[in-house]
Each structure stands twice: as structure tokens, then as C-alpha cells.
Write an enzyme that holds these catalytic residues in place. Structure first.
Site, PDB file in Angstrom:
ATOM      1  N   GLU B  79       0.947  30.728  73.290  1.00 54.08           N
ATOM      2  CA  GLU B  79       1.170  31.573  72.112  1.00 54.08           C
ATOM      3  C   GLU B  79       0.364  32.868  72.221  1.00 54.08           C
ATOM      4  OE1 GLU B  79       3.403  30.960  70.040  1.00 54.08           O
ATOM      5  OE2 GLU B  79       3.830  28.842  70.450  1.00 54.08           O
ATOM      6  N   CYS B 138      -0.278  24.774  63.196  1.00 52.13           N
ATOM      7  CA  CYS B 138      -0.662  25.308  64.509  1.00 52.13           C
ATOM      8  C   CYS B 138      -1.037  26.784  64.389  1.00 52.13           C
ATOM      9  CB  CYS B 138       0.479  25.104  65.515  1.00 52.13           C
ATOM     10  SG  CYS B 138       0.747  23.357  65.919  1.00 52.13           S
ATOM     11  N   HIS B 162       1.406  25.512  72.596  1.00 49.49           N
ATOM     12  CA  HIS B 162       2.280  24.444  72.117  1.00 49.49           C
ATOM     13  C   HIS B 162       2.771  23.602  73.295  1.00 49.49           C
ATOM     14  CE1 HIS B 162       2.954  26.240  68.001  1.00 49.49           C
ATOM     15  NE2 HIS B 162       2.937  24.946  67.737  1.00 49.49           N
TER      16      HIS B 162
END
Lengths: 204, 204, 204, 204
Positions: B79, B138, B162
Site C-alpha cells: 500500500e 487496515c 495487504h
């Protein structure tokens, strides 16, 4: 002892390893329930596929022929339908030839496909029923084997399972993958289900 | 010896195993290059996430904080962006609250995200850059940690990865999965890349 | 009369028609509620995008700037986040540059994005919230406009909407599309929602 | 004047409009090349589908039967294969029944499917060949009509086209859609191709 013939494919093109061949080879000689697994590795060439498998059927006289090949989905795809279409790139563009001239339009898998999906899932391996094995070599082999068994009036069930690529084969593509261990676990579950089905059919 | 803090999440809801927690726990105490991995397992509750991680940062004084969480894609998603949005279901429908009242609109990951993707792929594990960590826990943890590190003026890099679900978690859904072994291999590669980055930054 | 500035893009590369420019042009001079729509068509060149839009903001002094651009999803994507990343292909591979050197990591859209999605859907047009406008020109323009408005301390809301390609642009690709009429209907609904939001904000 | 029978389906369940029925009705009585279009709207009930179409074949004695039905893909799907499987939810779970007891495993479409795809695309409408019409009513009708034509030894070609939902039917789902105008344009192109094929076959 009864035998199940399990076939995988050779590597081809950009795929220097073919997980279908790897998994098939790794199961050669294994016992599953009351049957022994014999295997064949098939070249990725129209025509040579069935030419490789037909003698193995003669030699081993199996109770079932289960073929596996490399596909692109996120789980095992238990194929239900093989069509009498062979797609070819020619100078005039893409054309369709029959797998078997004058053969029936399609064959349904004679494996217990729906039970296989349920059982493979119960063993923790993602699996789906699929209604198209494509129009290339996987479909060609599935159709050819089913046609050969029907034509030779052998009482042998047969079908095809597509497996996902290995993680290392799709690192940057965004495509789904499955580790060889998980694929192998799913194929073993498929064979267990086929063996169970044959045993119960025989006892009826 | 320098430390990297690796966090995963606890199981929640229908997910009785959380692969992010499993992988983090399995790496506790490992050495990667010149650093030692310390870990924390975070409850899936807004607010408790950062309350769990903040004391671990105080305790371990890590050079980097890498958080992992369960996502839905076919590979690891490194990410790049955490947004100041916390999506909540209320009686009046879905509403957006800030993760941090008055905080900046978003934080970019301070990990070497592009190098991580390249290196993880070179280790055979499917990986992509991702530009949205969602609007749930998250993203909340990623934003909260980056904000805490900025606010406390610590020279600590941080970011989020992730990971896909395990095969046995998605057997009938058609969704992609990844075995725990492959995920772990990818997370180790990510940590190796982070360690390498820190070592080179320090030596400049 | 208050104005909303609506921008679309010029054709580029293989796309000889850009539906975003077509839709924007078709709405030039329209009245939506109490506002008049003024439009600009933006070249698909980093830097020239904001250089085209900035003078239009000076000239028209709009109450809102809504930009639309060609994306790849099945419906309108109302973008919520513009990041300070400009992805460039260089001799050394792909690299990341900032859109604005020293600018904040990202800007959230200042349009009423969640209300827009709900209202556009109520008008029969498929729409989703999106948390990534990519790292190319669409994100570049969204970030640049939000940064310019913030830097110039104008009380003007702004944001971006991705629209699908037209059917004739994707005939053999398997990608989703949307007719220009449906896109236009969705963009009008978006502008109606923005106009309504401004009117209610003003009256508070 | 020769006739082509075009069938669509009635609305059912949550779908209060069925675009396949809308498009079929809108083309009733149209001339396409040298043929006249006659239409039938089919109930979404196993058995009643073919019971509705069989008398229309008797009545109109068409040169082709083209059926359309609502699917989920991003473009028109020209179906190539109808399988002898009817999936039913029963108390014992999902089971497979044959569409026609003792019928062949599958029928291939007898329409010029590959030419249709090429021609529909040339008219600006997204289109794909498809190798599975599913296991529900669309497949059931396609199989039943092909079986009836074969059994009655009529020299009539037949096949099925799946069309996407209309935009207003999928506003919040993220699923692809297609406007009724574009679908209609694609279906007209399909019929033009079928008409052209019949004319050339006849002249041979």
C-alpha cells in the site's frame, strides 16, 4: 489392482515449468484408496496429445482417465464440457476446425464432477465447476479421450481439471495463482472422489 | 541490534484464522539482515489498533514499522496511501469520520514501496503496488501509525501490506488465495528490502 | 450568476475521441439549478493540464471545478483522493516524481462525493466511490487543481470523476463501456448534486 | 418473404424490465435485408420456454431462430454451446437434470457465430464469443430449440445471444451494463449477419 490414469502436460512456450506435469509426475505410483495411479506427460501439440494417451490406455486398462492442464482461474476448475471445436490461427484469421471430423458437438465429463467440487472444497482447496475448457489443447485432449473411450466402448470414466499457475509464474501480472502443494492436495482429493465413485458404482 | 516492528491482526468475524497474525507471529524473533523482528498482534477494533501498536513502538524503538492485514487481491498489495477517512455504518447510513480529527488528508507510505514490489517479485511471490488501503481497519492502522510517527518526530519508516486469504478460507467463493508459506516468503522479502533500504540510508 | 467549471480532456494516443471532452463540450453554457456551466478542454500533457485550467479559474471565478476523464471501470467513479505522485517511464524504469514538489501527500476531493454517488445512482447511472485516481494525468490534474485552490485560498470546491469508455472504443476487448448519453446523464446528475450542495452551504 | 424468429424473455424476479424482451418487441415486424422479423416473448419458466417457441416456429416457418436473454457480461455474448444440463435447487442441494432425457450432451449453435462477432464489433458494439450459456433458462431454451429443430429435421439455423443489463438495473453493483440503444444496435447487426449468411447459403 485397478488403475487411474492421470495425465499432465509438458512445459511449452513461455512456461518453462508446467505445474500440471509436475503434479502428475509426483503422483506416479501412488495408491489412492483401492487404486494405483499411473501417469503420462503429454506434449502440447494438437494430435500428439491423444497419440500419447491412447497407448497408455491400452497398456494400463485404467478404470478412469483424469487429465489436468494449466489454466488461469483462481482455483481448480473441474470441467464439465468438451466441445468439438479446435481454434486455429491461419493466414485468413482465426478459424474453427473440429477436434474429430463428424464427431458429436460435445461430450460431458463422465467423472462425478459436482461431487468432486464439493469434496475438493471440503479438503480446503478452492474449486469451481466450469462449463468451458476452452478451444485449445486442454479441450482437445478432453474431447479426444472421451471420444476414444466412447468409440472403443470402454467402460472408463474420464474428464479434465484446469489448475491455476504457480505463484512464481505470475509475479507481476495481477493474475491469481496456487502453490504446487495446494494444487497437488486438490488433485489428490479429486482422485479420491473418483476412486470412491468407482468403488460404489462397482458394488451396485 | 536494530528492530523492525511487524504487526498482524487477530481473527475476527467469520475469519477464525487471520493469516496476517499467523505470519507475523511466525517471524517473531527472526533476524533479517542486520535487524531483529519484533511483532504485535492487533485487535480488529477501531482505536484499539493504534493503542496496541503505540506502546510497542515505545518499548522497542524500531527503525521501521511494517503492518500486514488480510485483503482480497491475488497477490501481496504494497500500500502506498493511507487516507484520513474512517467509514462507519450508522443509523443514517454509511458516514465518513476522520481517522484523526484535523489530521492531513492522507499519508504516503514511507517504506521503499516500489523497490519492495520489485524485490518480492524477484523472490517468486506475486505482488502489486496499491493506491488504496480501503476505509476500514487496515487503512486506519496505516494512517494512525504514520501520523503517530510524524507527530512524535521519530525517524521511523512505516507502511502496510495487504495479503490474500488462505486457500481454505475461500474454497467455494471463486476468490483468489495464497498459501501461508508463499505469503510468509513474500513478507520476508518485504522485510529484507526494508532492512536493505535502512542500512543504505544509514550509511549515506 | 454563479458558475461551475467543468473540464474534460482532449483525445490522445489510440483514443481519437475522448468522451470526457465530448461530454464537457456538450454541456457548455447549460444552466443547472442556479448555476451556469463553463467548460475547458485540457491537453493530455503533464503540466499543460493545470496551465490550461488555472486561467479558466481566473477568468470565470467558479464556485466549483469538476473535472472528468476517461477511465476503465464499469460506471462513473467519483474520485475521493488525489496523491502527490506522478509516475514517469524513464531510462531507469518507472520512477515516481511529485506532482507538486513539497506539496502535501494527498488531497481529498472537496466535492460532496458520497452524496453525488447516491444521487447519480438515483438517476439510473451506475456509479461508485473510488479511492485512487491513478498516477497519471487524471490524478495530476485533480491534485493540481485542489492544490492551486488551496494555495490561492479560494473558497472553491473541486474534484474528479472517471467515466467509462464508449462502446465503440472497446468492441473486442471485453472491457466495460457506457454510452455517451448515459455518461452525460450521470455528469449532469453530478453537477446537480454539486449545485445543490453549494446552494445549501451558502444558505447556512 | 422469409422470416427470422427473434425471441426475448419476460421480466422475472427482481428484474421488473427485461431488456431482452424490450429489444425483441421493438424489432417486431422490422425488415432486415430480405427477411422480416417476427418475435416472441418467453416466460422465465423451465418448460414453458420451449412450449412458447415451438408453436411460433410452426406458425412462422422461419429460416432462423435467434434467442436473446439477459446475462452479466460487459458486451453481447454470442453463445456457441448449449449443454444438456438443467441445474435445479432441491432439498438435497443442487442437482443436475437433463434438458432433454436421452438427448445429446450438447448442441453447437448453428448460427455463423464467429462472423456475427466480427460484424457486430464493426458496428461499434462490444461483443465476444462465449462457450457457456450457463445451466439455467437461457441454456435450456437454446438447447431445446436446437433439439427441436434437429428432431423435426427442419433446415433452420438457431442460436442464442446474451445481452448485458441496462444501466439503471445495476447502479450500485459495480457490474457492467449497456444501454438499450446499444444492445438493440448489436442485435440488429447480429440479425443482418444471419440474414446475409442465409442469403449466401441459399444462393450456393
Amino acid at each position: 489392482m485397478s488403475k487411474i490414469l492421470l495425465t499432465g502436460f509438458e512445459p511449452w512456450g513461455e512456461w518453462t515449468i508446467n505445474p500440471s506435469g509436475e503434479v502428475a509426475s509426483s503422483l506416479d505410483g501412488h495408491k489412492i484408496g483401492g487404486v494405483s495411479i499411473v501417469t503420462g506427460i503429454v506434449p502440447v501439440v494438437h494430435g500428439e496429445d491423444i497419440e500419447t494417451v491412447r497407448p497408455l490406455i491400452e497398456q494400463h486398462d485404467p478404470v478412469a482417465v483424469v487429465s489436468i492442464g494449466l489454466g488461469g482461474s483462481s482455483g481448480l476448475n473441474v470441467e464439465r464440457v468438451a466441445v468439438n471445436i479446435k481454434e486455429i490461427d491461419s493466414d485468413e484469421g482465426t478459424i474453427d476446425l473440429p477436434v474429430v471430423e463428424g464427431g458429436p458437438d460435445a461430450y460431458l465429463s463422465t467423472l462425478p464432477t459436482r461431487d468432486m467440487v464439493e469434496y475438493i472444497r471440503s479438503q480446503g482447496v478452492p474449486t469451481q465447476l466450469s462449463y468451458s475448457a476452452g478451444t485449445f489443447l486442454c479441450n482437445h485432449l478432453m474431447y479426444s479421450v472421451l471420444h476414444h473411450l466412447r468409440a472403443s466402448e470402454r467402460d472408463v470414466i474420464s474428464g479434465f481439471i484446469h489448475i491455476p499457475p504457480m505463484p512464481e509464474q505470475v509475479v507481476g501480472s495481477g493474475r491469481p495463482s496456487m502453490s504446487l502443494d495446494t494444487v497437488r492436495q486438490g488433485v489428490v482429493a479429486a482422485l479420491e472422489c473418483v476412486e470412491d465413485h468407482i468403488r460404489h458404482s462397482a458394488s451396485v
